[in-house]
Design a protein around this motif. Structure first.
Motif, PDB file in Angstrom:
ATOM      1  N   TYR A   1       0.851  -1.184   0.000  1.00 38.10           N
ATOM      2  CA  TYR A   1       0.000   0.000   0.000  1.00 38.10           C
ATOM      3  C   TYR A   1       0.891   1.240   0.000  1.00 38.10           C
ATOM      4  CZ  TYR A   1      -3.644  -3.312   1.285  1.00 38.10           C
ATOM      5  OH  TYR A   1      -4.517  -4.376   1.299  1.00 38.10           O
ATOM      6  N   SER A   2       0.987   1.884  -1.135  1.00 41.90           N
ATOM      7  CA  SER A   2       1.801   3.092  -1.238  1.00 41.90           C
ATOM      8  C   SER A   2       1.247   3.982  -2.334  1.00 41.90           C
ATOM      9  CB  SER A   2       3.266   2.754  -1.526  1.00 41.90           C
ATOM     10  OG  SER A   2       3.466   2.435  -2.890  1.00 41.90           O
ATOM     11  N   GLU A   3       1.512   5.290  -2.206  1.00 45.10           N
ATOM     12  CA  GLU A   3       1.050   6.239  -3.217  1.00 45.10           C
ATOM     13  C   GLU A   3       1.740   5.986  -4.551  1.00 45.10           C
ATOM     14  OE1 GLU A   3      -1.108   9.724  -4.659  1.00 45.10           O
ATOM     15  OE2 GLU A   3      -1.383   8.231  -3.046  1.00 45.10           O
ATOM     16  N   CYS A   4       3.024   5.644  -4.508  1.00 46.65           N
ATOM     17  CA  CYS A   4       3.740   5.372  -5.758  1.00 46.65           C
ATOM     18  C   CYS A   4       3.106   4.204  -6.506  1.00 46.65           C
ATOM     19  CB  CYS A   4       5.205   5.066  -5.481  1.00 46.65           C
ATOM     20  SG  CYS A   4       6.176   6.490  -4.970  1.00 46.65           S
ATOM     21  N   ARG A   5       2.788   3.153  -5.780  1.00 49.55           N
ATOM     22  CA  ARG A   5       2.185   1.982  -6.423  1.00 49.55           C
ATOM     23  C   ARG A   5       0.770   2.303  -6.914  1.00 49.55           C
ATOM     24  NH1 ARG A   5      -0.321  -3.016  -4.773  1.00 49.55           N
ATOM     25  NH2 ARG A   5       0.266  -4.672  -6.241  1.00 49.55           N
ATOM     26  N   ARG A   6       0.065   3.123  -6.165  1.00 50.85           N
ATOM     27  CA  ARG A   6      -1.273   3.525  -6.603  1.00 50.85           C
ATOM     28  C   ARG A   6      -1.204   4.266  -7.931  1.00 50.85           C
ATOM     29  NH1 ARG A   6      -4.946   7.574  -6.761  1.00 50.85           N
ATOM     30  NH2 ARG A   6      -3.408   9.163  -6.177  1.00 50.85           N
ATOM     31  N   LEU A   7      -0.221   5.176  -8.061  1.00 53.07           N
ATOM     32  CA  LEU A   7      -0.104   5.964  -9.284  1.00 53.07           C
ATOM     33  C   LEU A   7       0.414   5.130 -10.454  1.00 53.07           C
ATOM     34  CD1 LEU A   7       1.304   9.344  -7.911  1.00 53.07           C
ATOM     35  CD2 LEU A   7      -1.029   8.839  -8.642  1.00 53.07           C
ATOM     36  N   LEU A   8       1.377   4.252 -10.191  1.00 50.50           N
ATOM     37  CA  LEU A   8       1.921   3.423 -11.268  1.00 50.50           C
ATOM     38  C   LEU A   8       0.946   2.327 -11.679  1.00 50.50           C
ATOM     39  CD1 LEU A   8       5.610   3.123 -10.013  1.00 50.50           C
ATOM     40  CD2 LEU A   8       4.843   4.332 -12.073  1.00 50.50           C
ATOM     41  N   GLY A   9       0.035   1.974 -10.784  1.00 47.18           N
ATOM     42  CA  GLY A   9      -0.968   0.953 -11.062  1.00 47.18           C
ATOM     43  C   GLY A   9      -0.735  -0.285 -10.230  1.00 47.18           C
ATOM     44  N   GLU A  10      -1.809  -0.858  -9.719  1.00 47.48           N
ATOM     45  CA  GLU A  10      -1.679  -2.036  -8.849  1.00 47.48           C
ATOM     46  C   GLU A  10      -1.016  -3.205  -9.561  1.00 47.48           C
ATOM     47  OE1 GLU A  10      -5.350  -3.097  -7.067  1.00 47.48           O
ATOM     48  OE2 GLU A  10      -5.545  -1.231  -5.924  1.00 47.48           O
ATOM     49  N   ASN A  11      -1.104  -3.245 -10.870  1.00 44.48           N
ATOM     50  CA  ASN A  11      -0.485  -4.328 -11.635  1.00 44.48           C
ATOM     51  C   ASN A  11       0.875  -3.936 -12.198  1.00 44.48           C
ATOM     52  OD1 ASN A  11      -2.756  -6.054 -11.280  1.00 44.48           O
ATOM     53  ND2 ASN A  11      -3.822  -4.967 -12.928  1.00 44.48           N
ATOM     54  N   TYR A  12       1.465  -2.860 -11.662  1.00 47.83           N
ATOM     55  CA  TYR A  12       2.770  -2.430 -12.153  1.00 47.83           C
ATOM     56  C   TYR A  12       3.780  -3.566 -11.981  1.00 47.83           C
ATOM     57  CZ  TYR A  12       6.991   0.321 -12.880  1.00 47.83           C
ATOM     58  OH  TYR A  12       8.185   0.791 -13.356  1.00 47.83           O
ATOM     59  N   GLN A  13       4.524  -3.838 -13.034  1.00 49.98           N
ATOM     60  CA  GLN A  13       5.346  -5.050 -13.096  1.00 49.98           C
ATOM     61  C   GLN A  13       6.576  -4.997 -12.200  1.00 49.98           C
ATOM     62  OE1 GLN A  13       6.726  -5.862 -17.075  1.00 49.98           O
ATOM     63  NE2 GLN A  13       7.334  -7.966 -16.596  1.00 49.98           N
ATOM     64  N   PHE A  14       7.229  -3.841 -12.123  1.00 50.05           N
ATOM     65  CA  PHE A  14       8.534  -3.783 -11.473  1.00 50.05           C
ATOM     66  C   PHE A  14       8.402  -3.254 -10.045  1.00 50.05           C
ATOM     67  CE2 PHE A  14       9.337  -2.978 -16.080  1.00 50.05           C
ATOM     68  CZ  PHE A  14       9.790  -4.268 -16.371  1.00 50.05           C
ATOM     69  N   TRP A  15       7.719  -4.023  -9.215  1.00 51.31           N
ATOM     70  CA  TRP A  15       7.517  -3.675  -7.810  1.00 51.31           C
ATOM     71  C   TRP A  15       7.870  -4.855  -6.936  1.00 51.31           C
ATOM     72  CZ3 TRP A  15       4.127  -6.407  -4.631  1.00 51.31           C
ATOM     73  CH2 TRP A  15       4.076  -5.958  -3.305  1.00 51.31           C
ATOM     74  N   SER A  16       8.422  -4.546  -5.769  1.00 48.62           N
ATOM     75  CA  SER A  16       8.721  -5.585  -4.791  1.00 48.62           C
ATOM     76  C   SER A  16       8.771  -4.964  -3.399  1.00 48.62           C
ATOM     77  CB  SER A  16      10.073  -6.243  -5.104  1.00 48.62           C
ATOM     78  OG  SER A  16      10.427  -7.162  -4.083  1.00 48.62           O
ATOM     79  N   GLU A  17       8.548  -5.794  -2.395  1.00 39.79           N
ATOM     80  CA  GLU A  17       8.830  -5.350  -1.031  1.00 39.79           C
ATOM     81  C   GLU A  17      10.331  -5.103  -0.908  1.00 39.79           C
ATOM     82  OE1 GLU A  17       6.943  -4.741   1.583  1.00 39.79           O
ATOM     83  OE2 GLU A  17       4.977  -5.576   1.089  1.00 39.79           O
ATOM     84  N   ILE A  18      10.697  -4.199  -0.014  1.00 46.82           N
ATOM     85  CA  ILE A  18      12.065  -3.724   0.085  1.00 46.82           C
ATOM     86  C   ILE A  18      13.084  -4.820   0.447  1.00 46.82           C
ATOM     87  CG2 ILE A  18      11.789  -3.052   2.507  1.00 46.82           C
ATOM     88  CD1 ILE A  18      13.516  -0.647   1.983  1.00 46.82           C
ATOM     89  N   ASP A  19      12.628  -5.848   1.175  1.00 49.31           N
ATOM     90  CA  ASP A  19      13.546  -6.883   1.643  1.00 49.31           C
ATOM     91  C   ASP A  19      13.329  -8.231   0.967  1.00 49.31           C
ATOM     92  OD1 ASP A  19      11.077  -7.309   2.740  1.00 49.31           O
ATOM     93  OD2 ASP A  19      11.785  -7.582   4.802  1.00 49.31           O
TER      94      ASP A  19
END
Length: 422
Positions: free
Chosen positions: A357-375
């Motif tokens: 849950y983050s504003e960046c992910r909301r703007l890029l889209g919930e299905n944005y491909q290049f996302w991961s938890e930090i660890d």
């Protein structure tokens, strides 16, 4: 090209804490917003507390002087001398008693005095822009009640610190007085502007009655600098697969998940060793010593020991293969990082490392491909492989972000301001 229609657009008085783009991400965001307001056609007058002359093309800027003849100034310097010479900080005790340091209170009064006596600008709106956790212009505006009906209080971060999401939240000295101050800001401003929708929702949960019906979303703006003549530094390998993180590595922004995944990426793909870089730009951090050890093993890792000029950082982001946005480990991140529009403007893939849950992910889209938890090193490694293959297939590695560019531009900004009922 936006048609200014200057006679029909609102006149805005801006009060900014700093316009020095090299001192903080907050100042960079302030300048980008001011320049966007100008590009949108609004007539501006800008007061700032940078305490040096700052020139913005086509905009009247006035540097507010510090009042050095007040009792608060004298008390602030006594406190500073005790801190420097005796290594004793009195500020925690002062803030428990008064809520704020003598320095902040003198700065607040200096700004308010200048605004009261020297502003002959017939404005429709007054916009306060701060940085960090000080909100000096907001303090000053509370002292000018006649302006409250036209006041847009820009809230760039949660306040006070105990209102932050984990892991940042902690209780500061004088936290109740700080909360009382912000309750007054929320109650007396005409509008409360935020860089992100999630931050607006977050703050409204703390001040529901005071902020009801005042919400404006004004995201951080794209930067309009011409970077064509900017020279890239020697450490940057322009024809390589370059992964760039620009910005401060505060303790909670732990980069080691990315670093460890990068190590595994090099081991699994030995053919990339000579044309790959992982770059961290910014001043020294708690991770610098660890970086220095890892560099001996992996020369593909580079980290700077000081802040680079803002224009050079933008040029590096523009030439990078991948730009990284690194957020703290926690349940949510309602912030819109100041670097977000820079990454969008670079037209390159963004590796987003942060909460689900983050504003960046909301703007890029919930299905944005290049996302991961930090660890999540396994997931980050997967993203690195995908991004490298994408880079190999298309050396320019361009992304477009058309809708986001409009959202972060003077076009959307003008729409927001012009719809206000003032």
């Amino acid at each position: 090209m936006i048609n200014p229609e200057i006679n029909n657009l609102k006149k805005i008085l801006v009060v900014a804490e700093s316009l020095d783009v090299n001192d903080s991400s907050g100042s960079k965001a302030n300048v980008a917003l001011i320049m966007s307001l100008k590009q949108a056609g609004f007539k501006l007058k800008v007061y700032h507390y940078t305490r040096k002359d700052i020139f913005l093309e086509g905009i009247e800027t006035i540097s507010i002087k510090e009042n050095r003849n007040s009792p608060l100034f004298l008390l602030s310097r006594i406190e500073r001398q005790i801190r420097y010479k005796l290594n004793i900080s009195l500020n925690p005790h002062i803030e428990r008693l008064f809520g704020f340091s003598f320095t902040l209170m003198n700065d607040r009064n200096s700004i308010a005095k200048e605004l009261k006596h020297n502003s002959n600008f017939n404005f429709d709106l007054v916009l306060t822009l701060s940085k960090g956790g000080s909100f000096r212009p907001h303090h000053a505006l509370l002292k000018i009640p006649d302006w409250h009906s036209r006041w847009i209080a820009y809230i760039h971060d949660p306040y006070p610190m105990h209102s932050y999401p984990r892991p940042y939240d902690w209780v500061e000295p004088g936290h109740q007085k700080k909360r009382s101050f912000f309750t007054e800001v929320a109650r007396k401003c005409r509008y409360a502007a935020y860089p992100s929708k999630m931050l607006a929702e977050w703050m409204e949960s703390y001040y529901p009655e005071q902020l009801k019906g005042k919400r404006l979303i004004i995201p951080h703006q794209l930067d309009s600098q011409d970077l064509s003549a900017e020279m890239l530094p020697d450490f940057f390998k322009k024809d390589s697969f370059t992964i760039v993180h620009a910005g401060a590595l505060m303790g909670a922004r732990n980069p080691m998940g990315l670093v460890n995944a990068f190590k595994k990426f090099l081991i699994e793909n030995p053919q990339v060793n000579n044309n790959t870089q992982l770059i961290f730009l910014g001043e020294k951090s708690r991770y610098t010593a660890e970086f220095n050890k890892i560099k001996k093993e992996i020369p593909q890792l580079y980290s700077s020991d000081e802040n680079l000029p803002f224009s050079k950082v933008l040029a590096i982001q523009k030439q990078a293969s991948v730009n990284v946005i690194l957020e703290a480990k926690g349940p949510s991140s309602p912030f819109l990082p100041g670097k977000f529009p820079h990454c969008i403007q670079a037209n390159k893939p963004i590796l987003l490392l942060g909460p689900y849950y983050s504003e960046c992910r909301r703007l890029l889209g919930e299905n944005y491909q290049f996302w991961s938890e930090i660890d999540d090193e396994k997931s980050i490694l997967k993203q690195l492989n995908l991004l490298y293959n994408l880079w190999k297939e298309n050396a320019s590695n361009e992304s477009e972000y058309k809708e986001l560019k409009t959202y972060l531009s003077p076009v959307y900004l003008r729409q927001v301001i012009e719809e206000l009922s003032i």
